[in-house]
Motif scaffolding. Structure first.
Motif, PDB file in Angstrom:
ATOM      1  N   VAL A 221       0.876  -1.177   0.000  1.00 51.20           N
ATOM      2  CA  VAL A 221       0.000   0.000   0.000  1.00 51.20           C
ATOM      3  C   VAL A 221       0.915   1.229   0.000  1.00 51.20           C
ATOM      4  CG1 VAL A 221      -1.929   1.148   1.142  1.00 51.20           C
ATOM      5  CG2 VAL A 221      -1.670  -1.340   1.335  1.00 51.20           C
ATOM      6  N   TRP A 222       1.285   1.651  -1.189  1.00 56.35           N
ATOM      7  CA  TRP A 222       2.352   2.643  -1.334  1.00 56.35           C
ATOM      8  C   TRP A 222       2.075   3.959  -0.614  1.00 56.35           C
ATOM      9  CZ3 TRP A 222       6.330   0.080  -2.822  1.00 56.35           C
ATOM     10  CH2 TRP A 222       6.213  -0.980  -3.716  1.00 56.35           C
ATOM     11  N   ASP A 223       0.834   4.398  -0.610  1.00 58.38           N
ATOM     12  CA  ASP A 223       0.572   5.729  -0.063  1.00 58.38           C
ATOM     13  C   ASP A 223       0.663   5.810   1.463  1.00 58.38           C
ATOM     14  OD1 ASP A 223      -1.713   4.305   0.408  1.00 58.38           O
ATOM     15  OD2 ASP A 223      -3.095   5.771  -0.432  1.00 58.38           O
ATOM     16  N   VAL A 224       0.887   4.673   2.144  1.00 55.71           N
ATOM     17  CA  VAL A 224       1.082   4.734   3.600  1.00 55.71           C
ATOM     18  C   VAL A 224       2.546   4.522   3.982  1.00 55.71           C
ATOM     19  CG1 VAL A 224      -1.267   3.879   3.993  1.00 55.71           C
ATOM     20  CG2 VAL A 224       0.658   2.269   4.071  1.00 55.71           C
ATOM     21  N   GLU A 229      11.080   3.375   2.946  1.00 55.65           N
ATOM     22  CA  GLU A 229      10.530   2.044   2.722  1.00 55.65           C
ATOM     23  C   GLU A 229      10.292   1.793   1.238  1.00 55.65           C
ATOM     24  OE1 GLU A 229       7.723   0.768   6.278  1.00 55.65           O
ATOM     25  OE2 GLU A 229       7.287   2.821   5.675  1.00 55.65           O
ATOM     26  N   ILE A 230       9.753   2.792   0.555  1.00 50.65           N
ATOM     27  CA  ILE A 230       9.502   2.632  -0.883  1.00 50.65           C
ATOM     28  C   ILE A 230      10.809   2.373  -1.621  1.00 50.65           C
ATOM     29  CG2 ILE A 230       8.591   3.741  -2.957  1.00 50.65           C
ATOM     30  CD1 ILE A 230       6.737   5.375  -1.155  1.00 50.65           C
ATOM     31  N   LEU A 234      12.711  -0.926  -4.347  1.00 50.79           N
ATOM     32  CA  LEU A 234      13.386  -0.867  -5.642  1.00 50.79           C
ATOM     33  C   LEU A 234      14.376  -2.026  -5.815  1.00 50.79           C
ATOM     34  CD1 LEU A 234      14.048   2.964  -6.007  1.00 50.79           C
ATOM     35  CD2 LEU A 234      12.404   1.581  -7.290  1.00 50.79           C
ATOM     36  N   GLN A 235      14.627  -2.765  -4.735  1.00 51.55           N
ATOM     37  CA  GLN A 235      15.488  -3.950  -4.797  1.00 51.55           C
ATOM     38  C   GLN A 235      14.678  -5.249  -4.793  1.00 51.55           C
ATOM     39  OE1 GLN A 235      18.689  -3.339  -5.327  1.00 51.55           O
ATOM     40  NE2 GLN A 235      18.138  -1.167  -5.165  1.00 51.55           N
ATOM     41  N   ALA A 248       5.589   5.237  -7.279  1.00 51.49           N
ATOM     42  CA  ALA A 248       5.147   5.828  -6.012  1.00 51.49           C
ATOM     43  C   ALA A 248       6.030   6.992  -5.583  1.00 51.49           C
ATOM     44  CB  ALA A 248       5.122   4.758  -4.920  1.00 51.49           C
ATOM     45  N   LEU A 249       7.214   7.083  -6.158  1.00 52.59           N
ATOM     46  CA  LEU A 249       8.150   8.155  -5.787  1.00 52.59           C
ATOM     47  C   LEU A 249       7.985   9.393  -6.654  1.00 52.59           C
ATOM     48  CD1 LEU A 249      11.307   5.916  -5.289  1.00 52.59           C
ATOM     49  CD2 LEU A 249      10.042   7.112  -3.488  1.00 52.59           C
ATOM     50  N   VAL A 250       7.014   9.384  -7.563  1.00 53.12           N
ATOM     51  CA  VAL A 250       6.903  10.451  -8.557  1.00 53.12           C
ATOM     52  C   VAL A 250       6.622  11.816  -7.931  1.00 53.12           C
ATOM     53  CG1 VAL A 250       4.432  10.203  -9.024  1.00 53.12           C
ATOM     54  CG2 VAL A 250       5.957  11.004 -10.831  1.00 53.12           C
ATOM     55  N   ASP A 251       5.896  11.875  -6.835  1.00 54.32           N
ATOM     56  CA  ASP A 251       5.516  13.162  -6.243  1.00 54.32           C
ATOM     57  C   ASP A 251       6.238  13.463  -4.930  1.00 54.32           C
ATOM     58  OD1 ASP A 251       3.775  14.013  -8.215  1.00 54.32           O
ATOM     59  OD2 ASP A 251       2.071  12.941  -7.366  1.00 54.32           O
ATOM     60  N   GLU A 252       7.269  12.704  -4.629  1.00 50.17           N
ATOM     61  CA  GLU A 252       7.998  12.942  -3.379  1.00 50.17           C
ATOM     62  C   GLU A 252       8.876  14.183  -3.486  1.00 50.17           C
ATOM     63  OE1 GLU A 252       7.454  11.491  -0.639  1.00 50.17           O
ATOM     64  OE2 GLU A 252       6.131   9.935  -1.426  1.00 50.17           O
TER      65      GLU A 252
END
Length: 464
Positions: A221-224, A229-230, A234-235, A248-252
């Motif tokens: 659940v990426w948005d939490v 952690e995200i 990637l590994q 999920a990292l697009v708007d960080e």
């Protein structure tokens, strides 16, 4: 440390539940199987977790664990099921009643105790459930006879379920005392009597298909999750999980360490889809050293996989609109494999010369393409397509996206003072909004205000 599906079966049950509660693994078929394969004896631990999830958990597992416990059919689940009944809002929660009914005799005592504190319709619902347990008990019989006096129509249904022919005389006697004004109640009791007199066929409870309530495969659940952690995902050995992590990292918020991670994924990941998502997420780093050059070069690289070029093109289009960008986007659009990604890049330019493309695909049978068309209509302010968006409110698969886009482009003054009026208009058209939909609409209206250089009406400015 990542917990992989291949490790679910051997992981301590508490760890498995906790990883799901923190949103680090999805509740899918593999998750459910890893619990059920341990046998019914784990029901007590699962129920305890369901009753009181740890404070650090970020995902409510109530519904998921209900389905698991219903499948286990163990008395240890009863306190959890009863707790759910206490949360009953007055409507009969059939799924909870069915779960308790499947437990048979083990559910009698807890339900009798619950009935003592229940009021109104809930008491009648519990009587119905007790009748359907298939357990002959003098206390249950007394409850049914009491309802036969006060609520004969409802009691008729319960008595049919209870299936005790010894109660036929009491039913007959009650019918003899009925006046003309109770003819409907008499009809129900007559029907119940016919059922009791018919041959009894014991069919038991059908096997509960727990898996139909879960996705076959579910990702975190990426948005939490926290950014750190995200990045860890990637590994992950599965390319789809790595791709979703990169997306999920697009708007960080830009960060030097995160920049290195994204560039590494964009340039070295073995999967083109992951590289494409990483290139797209680099849009926020446009001003960083050489990032813009890297993105432009990848976008123009005719030898690169289409998806990878499209990811870079989205990032470039987010920051600049040039003839070269338009040419690449239109070229990628012509390829069905990269059409949806190209359309995402198009609406990120806010260039209304692309409007006809979004109109063309609002009813596209390819869902990713249709999704981008819906969002494009909103961001390009295509008010003349708002009726099509409104028609999508009845489609559960399109509703939230259509609500967001409709709020962006529908008619109405774009001012902070008009925001609440606009919200009420959408709420009425949509037939009401649940909590998630309320957030979607509020976010969309705030985004609409932001696109006009105005402060948000509902929350802090949102990034999209």
């Amino acid at each position: 440390m990542l917990l992989l599906p291949s490790q679910y079966a051997t992981a301590p049950l508490r760890d498995l539940l906790h990883e799901a509660g923190r949103g680090r693994i999805g509740t899918d078929h593999a998750f459910v199987k890893a619990i059920l394969d341990r046998g019914a004896s784990v029901a007590e631990e699962v129920a305890a977790y369901a009753l009181e999830q740890p404070e650090e958990d970020r995902v409510d597992l109530t519904v998921d664990l209900f389905h698991v416990l219903r499948s286990l059919r163990h008395p240890a689940a009863i306190p959890f099921f009863i707790d759910l009944l206490h949360q009953d809002d007055g409507e009969a929660p059939d799924h909870i009643y069915e779960a308790l009914g499947e437990l048979g005799e083990a559910a009698v005592e807890p339900l009798l105790a619950l009935r003592e504190t229940a009021e109104g319709e809930s008491r009648g619902n519990i009587a119905f459930l007790l009748a359907g347990l298939g357990v002959k008990d003098e206390r249950i019989k007394a409850i049914l006879l009491e309802r036969l006096e006060t609520e004969p129509a409802d009691a008729a249904i319960n008595l049919s379920l209870y299936g005790d022919r010894d109660l036929i005389p009491a039913m007959t006697e009650r019918m003899e005392r009925m006046g003309e004004e109770e003819k409907d109640e008499r009809r129900e009791l007559e029907y119940s009597l016919r059922n009791l007199e018919a041959p009894v066929v014991e069919d038991g409870h059908p096997k509960y298909d727990v898996y139909e309530n879960f996705d076959e495969v579910a990702t975190p659940v990426w948005d939490v999750l926290e950014v750190e952690e995200i990045v860890e995902f990637l590994q992950h050995p599965e390319a789809d999980v790595r791709r979703e992590a990169a997306e999920a990292l697009v708007d960080e918020e830009p960060d030097e360490e995160l920049l290195k991670v994204l560039v590494g994924a964009a340039e070295t990941d073995s999967d083109a889809g992951v590289r494409a998502a990483a290139w797209q997420s680099l849009a926020e780093y446009w001003e960083e050293d050489r990032v813009a050059d890297k993105l432009r070069a990848k976008m123009m690289d005719a030898q690169a996989p289409g998806a990878e070029r499209a990811g870079a093109a989205i990032a470039v289009a987010t920051n600049e609109m040039t003839p070269a960008v338009e040419k690449v986007l239109r070229e990628l659009y012509e390829d069905p494999e990269t059409r949806a990604l190209a359309m995402r890049g198009m609406w990120r330019t806010f260039d209304k010369t692309f409007a006809a493309i979004f109109s063309k695909h609002l009813q596209d049978p390819i869902r990713p393409v249709q999704n981008e068309a819906i969002i494009g209509v909103g961001y390009l302010g295509m008010n003349y397509e708002s009726k099509q968006l409104e028609d999508m409110f009845d489609d559960p698969d399109l509703r939230e996206r259509a609500l967001f886009s409709y709020a962006l482009c529908c008619s109405g003054d774009t001012t902070k003072s008009n925001a609440k009026k606009l919200y009420r208009k959408i709420e009425d058209l949509a037939g009401g909004l649940n909590d998630e939909e309320k957030d979607v609409v509020e976010t969309a209206i705030d985004t609409r205000l932001a696109l006009h250089g105005l402060a948000p009406a509902f929350a802090e400015p949102h990034t999209h």
